[in-house]
Design a protein around this motif. Sequence first.
Motif, PDB file in Angstrom:
ATOM      1  N   GLY A 142       0.835  -1.191   0.000  1.00 36.01           N
ATOM      2  CA  GLY A 142       0.000   0.000   0.000  1.00 36.01           C
ATOM      3  C   GLY A 142       0.868   1.239   0.000  1.00 36.01           C
ATOM      4  O   GLY A 142       2.020   1.209   0.437  1.00 36.01           O
ATOM      5  N   SER A 143       0.344   2.295  -0.538  1.00 39.90           N
ATOM      6  CA  SER A 143       1.005   3.587  -0.522  1.00 39.90           C
ATOM      7  C   SER A 143       2.383   3.565  -1.174  1.00 39.90           C
ATOM      8  O   SER A 143       3.381   3.939  -0.567  1.00 39.90           O
ATOM      9  N   ILE A 144       2.440   3.106  -2.398  1.00 35.51           N
ATOM     10  CA  ILE A 144       3.671   3.114  -3.190  1.00 35.51           C
ATOM     11  C   ILE A 144       3.594   4.302  -4.142  1.00 35.51           C
ATOM     12  O   ILE A 144       2.520   4.647  -4.631  1.00 35.51           O
ATOM     13  N   SER A 145       4.738   4.896  -4.437  1.00 32.67           N
ATOM     14  CA  SER A 145       4.777   5.985  -5.413  1.00 32.67           C
ATOM     15  C   SER A 145       5.752   5.646  -6.522  1.00 32.67           C
ATOM     16  O   SER A 145       6.808   5.075  -6.277  1.00 32.67           O
ATOM     17  N   SER A 146       5.374   6.010  -7.723  1.00 38.80           N
ATOM     18  CA  SER A 146       6.249   5.880  -8.877  1.00 38.80           C
ATOM     19  C   SER A 146       6.340   7.236  -9.545  1.00 38.80           C
ATOM     20  O   SER A 146       5.357   7.974  -9.606  1.00 38.80           O
ATOM     21  N   VAL A 147       7.516   7.548 -10.052  1.00 37.71           N
ATOM     22  CA  VAL A 147       7.767   8.858 -10.643  1.00 37.71           C
ATOM     23  C   VAL A 147       8.344   8.683 -12.038  1.00 37.71           C
ATOM     24  O   VAL A 147       9.199   7.827 -12.262  1.00 37.71           O
ATOM     25  N   GLY A 148       7.869   9.505 -12.960  1.00 37.57           N
ATOM     26  CA  GLY A 148       8.424   9.548 -14.301  1.00 37.57           C
ATOM     27  C   GLY A 148       8.814  10.975 -14.618  1.00 37.57           C
ATOM     28  O   GLY A 148       7.983  11.879 -14.585  1.00 37.57           O
ATOM     29  N   THR A 149      10.092  11.207 -14.892  1.00 43.98           N
ATOM     30  CA  THR A 149      10.564  12.559 -15.196  1.00 43.98           C
ATOM     31  C   THR A 149      10.601  12.782 -16.708  1.00 43.98           C
ATOM     32  O   THR A 149      10.760  11.840 -17.487  1.00 43.98           O
TER      33      THR A 149
END
Length: 179
Positions: free
Chosen positions: A141-148
């Motif tokens: 739960g509560s995972i973040s993924s980022v794409g720049t």
Amino acid sequence: MSHPSQTRPGTRAARALSLLAALPLLLAGCIYHFTGGGLPSNVRTVYVDLWDNDTPYASVSADVQRTLQTELPRQLGVRLASRTAADAIIRGRITSYEEVSANVRPTDNDGRIDVLQAEVQISYQAEIYDVKGDRPLWKAGSISSVGTYNPNRESVDVGRGKAIRDIVSKITQGAQSQW
């Protein structure tokens, strides 16, 4: 001058001892090579559910589903199946989606800023559920993924694609860390 077939005393024994000492390392390398991570052996097929979406960006759920369907079979060594025939279900919920400026620079004297780098940030919950065992194999739960991306040269879709590929990567890592 010595003949090429002649060896010094003890050389043959030293070679044999070296080989004997290296044997456990060689075997360990073979064992490691053939036994990788992934899902349990009884999970051969998966169904990728359309994720719930708590954001106003409706197409993100379909993008995540499509990317998972494309990438997970290759990365985890499984086949896609219908919900009723699958051994496991990949499901989740997108809890937030943001497009933010990550690196900015003021421009000369006009008070505006130049965005040098932007990010798409997707927060989510995900689960791999064993249908036959009626239990979660992996849950987070509560995972973040980022794409720049560079907004001066690329569209926000580039950042979104990178963030979604990061979701797939984190789910794959989660599945592999369990075994």
